[in-house]
Design a protein around this motif. Structure first.
Motif, PDB file in Angstrom:
ATOM      1  N   ALA A 350       0.806  -1.219   0.000  1.00 18.02           N
ATOM      2  CA  ALA A 350       0.000   0.000   0.000  1.00 18.02           C
ATOM      3  C   ALA A 350       0.843   1.276   0.000  1.00 18.02           C
ATOM      4  O   ALA A 350       0.413   2.305  -0.513  1.00 18.02           O
ATOM      5  CB  ALA A 350      -0.941   0.000   1.206  1.00 18.02           C
TER       6      ALA A 350
ATOM      7  N   TYR B 115      -3.000   4.271   3.617  1.00 20.99           N
ATOM      8  CA  TYR B 115      -2.075   4.902   2.667  1.00 20.99           C
ATOM      9  C   TYR B 115      -1.227   6.027   3.252  1.00 20.99           C
ATOM     10  O   TYR B 115      -0.217   6.405   2.665  1.00 20.99           O
ATOM     11  CB  TYR B 115      -2.855   5.469   1.478  1.00 20.99           C
TER      12      TYR B 115
ATOM     13  N   ALA C  32       1.227   4.178  -2.428  1.00 24.49           N
ATOM     14  CA  ALA C  32       1.016   5.586  -2.078  1.00 24.49           C
ATOM     15  C   ALA C  32       2.338   6.226  -1.669  1.00 24.49           C
ATOM     16  O   ALA C  32       3.220   5.560  -1.148  1.00 24.49           O
ATOM     17  CB  ALA C  32       0.023   5.680  -0.929  1.00 24.49           C
ATOM     18  N   GLY C  70      -5.424   9.280  -9.308  1.00 21.14           N
ATOM     19  CA  GLY C  70      -4.406   8.545  -8.555  1.00 21.14           C
ATOM     20  C   GLY C  70      -3.251   9.392  -8.046  1.00 21.14           C
ATOM     21  O   GLY C  70      -2.398   8.882  -7.316  1.00 21.14           O
ATOM     22  N   VAL C  71      -3.207  10.643  -8.439  1.00 18.36           N
ATOM     23  CA  VAL C  71      -2.135  11.531  -8.002  1.00 18.36           C
ATOM     24  C   VAL C  71      -2.777  12.766  -7.383  1.00 18.36           C
ATOM     25  O   VAL C  71      -3.665  13.373  -7.985  1.00 18.36           O
ATOM     26  CB  VAL C  71      -1.225  11.944  -9.187  1.00 18.36           C
ATOM     27  N   THR C  76       1.434  10.064  -5.373  1.00 21.84           N
ATOM     28  CA  THR C  76       0.483   8.970  -5.576  1.00 21.84           C
ATOM     29  C   THR C  76      -0.293   8.714  -4.285  1.00 21.84           C
ATOM     30  O   THR C  76       0.249   8.831  -3.188  1.00 21.84           O
ATOM     31  CB  THR C  76       1.191   7.660  -5.985  1.00 21.84           C
ATOM     32  N   THR C  77      -1.571   8.366  -4.450  1.00 27.03           N
ATOM     33  CA  THR C  77      -2.438   8.146  -3.279  1.00 27.03           C
ATOM     34  C   THR C  77      -2.711   6.664  -3.022  1.00 27.03           C
ATOM     35  O   THR C  77      -3.420   6.334  -2.075  1.00 27.03           O
ATOM     36  CB  THR C  77      -3.798   8.832  -3.498  1.00 27.03           C
ATOM     37  N   GLY C  78      -2.212   5.793  -3.883  1.00 29.94           N
ATOM     38  CA  GLY C  78      -2.491   4.365  -3.736  1.00 29.94           C
ATOM     39  C   GLY C  78      -3.669   3.908  -4.582  1.00 29.94           C
ATOM     40  O   GLY C  78      -3.896   2.708  -4.734  1.00 29.94           O
ATOM     41  N   THR C  79      -4.424   4.852  -5.140  1.00 31.28           N
ATOM     42  CA  THR C  79      -5.544   4.467  -6.006  1.00 31.28           C
ATOM     43  C   THR C  79      -5.059   4.366  -7.451  1.00 31.28           C
ATOM     44  O   THR C  79      -3.953   4.794  -7.778  1.00 31.28           O
ATOM     45  CB  THR C  79      -6.697   5.484  -5.896  1.00 31.28           C
TER      46      THR C  79
END
Lengths: 352, 352, 352, 352
Positions: A350, B115, C32, C70-71, C76-79
């Motif tokens: 993660a 996260y 992330a 996602g950014v 990055t957020t992990g998504t």
């Protein structure tokens, strides 16, 4: 693809028919360095095995597990773990019209339509016997999770309409129905026996609770923790529903009643959510309940059809559980352990 | 692995945050030769879109879908289909303490623990807005299934304690709550408005029914049809439970009452099982119900904590659905279509 | 399943046809907390883009990438990360007999037999243009790997029979053929131009070297590091072979000559193995070479057939690379980065 | 994820160490209705088994396969097929410094760095012995493919620098090196024996050819047929390179020379491509060659280090193949069969 595997990183693949030579499982993705207590694996299998009490099937299987790989000097090596359980009491016998007749409530008709061929002996692959492989693998998952402090306990919340009101997990292995409330044990046993006497069966509810899961496990969007747990538990034969936290009761509440307010120290004032929000664990106790239907195999005569489409009468004699709940308890724990072991490993990716 | 994909052969992968530039989906595994009606895809999105009625969020999004690949002259080519939906009403604004506070009943805390970073604008990835991508993909699945005669319909069975008793799917799109029983529409609307007035929300139950699925779909053991449907539906934010056929009610029956006897012509006397036995479709109507919790976002003041662990008061102002059920109806249909499209293709490998 | 995804944890899914509206990619599983430098992603795309020099296709595409999710604030957020690249120079034109004729050396015939329908405009999905999505994703993988000290460099080792003997990676971006040996640059350019003049094409060899990979990456048995790198690189159009370390030359040696002796400090006396033994990285430099065939699209007249089976003559006019090698260099780096980013994350589950 | 599975629909998962109790495999996704000839499976294992001739290891294993599930009355039922092969000659013995020393050319060091624990007995999981499970599964794949007319044959094209020039597959099982050209058999045997005499080993090239694959198999983009074959074959220990059709020789040709012109009746004037274009089969013969390194285990003394980092001398005594090529022939056929069986099933979803 064909659905004999479960999990992404901690991943099991199983095989085996009710009356074939053996059942088995390969667990791939078990991290290296985990101490494997074979006695514990066997003890978990013993909780599931047939013939363990007067309220379950009389089929007699030792369900002795043999570890064939992946463990060296008692420690996992990181390679795939193969385990086999021989069938010993499969009883070669005359299957009579079971070979050509679809048992009501069973997968028989579906298998026939899907594959055009069917191992009818004891239900073949569709037999609940395949869960032995799940329990063996689940025991390994429990050993892995124990090191992180995750504890999984299920119990018979309700059987034949009798529902417990207290949850004391110390009680569960002290009674043959695996109730966590000692006050309802006798009533549960009676209701099973009453059904048995008239060649019938009863259903019930298994509740499972998990402590020690840190906040953040589960994968947003499609692999939410509750979604994957639902997949895992609903993949067991005889389960007709699942609910988390307050579940179906929550639909009659208002948001202000149902929301669990947070308080300092990463805690919650209540746990209507059952420990999962937005598909991620919250750190609170995870709670879910599974609806177990009354066993489909009953000795009473039923109407059905055969593979030619003719109407026939069928009595399913043989060795069946009059209630699936008691043996379902360790099986649901095993599936829960498999999901959580996998999520523990998925969580490792993660963050950078 | 990180859970933004769903399905095995007919497989979707989605992206997008509530307040980012766009949402989107790639569908891989759509067979070549399927006629794609873009108007139908848009119509499905319109059923889900915010701002469609007085009982849903006032966020105003056209949810205009653009197909970027995989379709040539109106026909699928077998290559992956990319679709994008731009966010147009994401409203750059001051998020106030939402940036640092965990909304009760939401994934905020879990994301933070998972996260260590969080796009807090409108819930980011955890927003129900991500379901637009699911609905676009589900529309393609419906177009594929329609060719095999599979029909999927969901409806608002219960809202705020008001439960319908009749199911007439022709009614569903004629009322803003998507009830199938016209007799309860006014009561459902009233109960939503009453909650709204006091800055609160209500829950409900969505029921889904599928006809036209032949016997034998689903994969034995882990990918039973009901297990995968449960996974699909439980992966939607706000769903707390699911049951198939008689579901939790079946646990109080006996086996003799609960079994569906077969009769000639591959039919059943009853359908307690909800069209699925042993994880395989039986050819009977597939029926399941999902528990939808009352919306967590409410304007009433609630207790919670911030990322520093301090106790704070929070009122979630903004544009929220007072009841998730009406917009959940097309979303649950979409997830059901995605599961069935995948199972239809998986079925192609069942026999030599 | 349908092959538009690659990777297990760090996993990409791509879409897009040569002459459709856009190409794109979703990267799932990016941890992330990684800083995303959009300029770097664009710079990598610029290394691959058409029209960059006189020895490549004159199609003019800016290949401007847009990050859609996602950014958040550059991190990055992990998504899942969605990225889109619009096609801007797809030139609506008359495709003449290309719509019904199979170009020699191309996937045209295979697509036709597989799907029964084909987007013939510029090769559709089979166009090398799809690699733009790979390069965009590979740039994100490089940003992730850079934090662990992993460095990936490819170069044009051989073009049209001209082979370099020195490897200086500082030279690669200083010449239009991307040779690492400046002494052979002019000869390589000349051989390409000579072929171009007679409406023909040339092939070559790309070598890739990776430093900074610790010992132990790769998964034993089926997902050996070299096996997955081979999969990745062979999945590029026009690659006909791959070899690691001494590769095909090793088959004429004896074991005593070919084994790399270990010396203290976890080092090796030689590196015949190319940094991989038993499918796991050894900590030594990873080295492999890929055989790039001469471009199949040539303006010279060739014999072929049309979809009716008639023999026809075909000259593939249009905008083609006379040699694929220079633009293949960043693409092979991208695929290598994607494999290693995935293996880095898979490695996180190796131990308890 | 941890790499003990291969394939998407027709998918195998294996387990087993060289000196553990058993090896095994589960094949999931075998369509129902295929006749299983156990003698054929055993015969394939016999082609791979140790001790079969004077040019391979003297370890003596019967490699007797036991089918535990998935086959009923000789026919596949669609459920997962479990197979186990017991180790019978694992010889409990003193491993001396092998327990703490890294053998040059082996995976020992990588395993140690990856897992921090290692089953050193005979290489544990990294032993070539694991390929027995692949061959058993490959035999089932061959039985499935045979029904569609697909024929797979490999042979020893080159050993110790001796290369055959003719390919007659009738010859392959008539000589102990599995050459398809009888003129080079004696020279190949001599070169192996010469190396053996000085405690050394030799390498070689295995060529594989497949007929009967219709045009269109393989998945565009990442799962091109040649990419997946490369993955499959490179996943075998000791393979250092692979090339398709003319392979590395093609890089020195011009496009006009290398393109295979099509002629009516879906045929080609030449087959430089080796039967695969753009990752899809063309209907022409599929041809590839794999580089087999000289066996790393040699009795001659070599320099290496132990797990403490000390320099040590090592002679790998024991039972090793002086050349891997003869036994690699059936193993490469098995991996090829597994890929093609999977692609055959994936192809079933290509069209509506």
């Amino acid at each position: 693809m064909s659905g004999n595997s479960f999990g992404e990183i901690f991943r099991i693949t199983t095989f085996g028919e009710s009356h074939g030579p053996a059942l088995g499982v390969i667990i791939d993705g078990v991290p290296a360095g985990i101490r494997i207590d074979e006695n514990f694996i066997q003890a978990e299998l013993d909780r599931r095995r047939p013939g363990q009490s007067s309220v379950c099937t009389m089929r007699n299987e030792a369900d002795q597990v043999e570890i064939l790989s992946g463990v060296f000097e008692g420690i996992t090596t990181g390679t795939s773990i193969g385990m086999v359980i021989r069938n010993t009491d499969q009883r070669s016998r005359d299957y009579g019209n079971l070979a050509t007749t679809f048992r009501p409530g069973h997968a028989d008709f579906g298998y026939w339509k899907k594959y055009g061929i069917r191992d009818y002996r004891g239900g073949g692959r569709s037999s609940g016997r395949e869960t032995a492989a799940r329990v063996a693998a689940g025991a390994v998952a429990k050993l892995f999770l124990k090191e992180s402090g995750v504890d999984i306990h299920a119990h018979a919340l309700e059987i034949g309409g009798i529902r417990g009101t207290k949850v004391n997990f110390d009680e569960v292995e002290r009674n043959i129905v695996r109730a966590a409330d000692p006050m309802v044990v006798d009533a549960m046993i009676s209701t099973i026996r009453a059904a048995q006497k008239v060649m019938d069966s009863v259903g019930g509810v298994v509740e499972c609770r998990v402590t020690g899961v840190p906040a953040g496990w589960g994968e947003p969007v499609f692999d939410k923790l509750d979604a994957v747990l639902a997949h895992a538990v609903m993949s067991l034969g005889g389960i007709k529903g699942i609910e988390f936290g307050d579940g179906f009761a929550a639909v009659r509440r208002r948001g202000s009643e149902n929301n669990d307010s947070m308080v300092p120290e990463e805690s919650f004032k209540s746990n209507h959510a059952g420990g999962i929000l937005g598909g991620l664990s919250t750190g609170a106790e995870i709670i879910f309940r599974a609806a177990v239907k009354p066993t489909s195999s009953i000795a009473a005569e039923q109407d059905t059809v055969d593979i030619e489409g003719n109407a026939v009468k069928l009595s399913v004699h043989g060795r069946h559980d009059p209630c699936l709940v008691p043996r379902m308890v360790p099986v649901i724990e095993a599936m829960t352990a498999l999901v959580l072991a996998d999520m523990a490993l998925r969580q490792r990716s993660a963050r950078r």
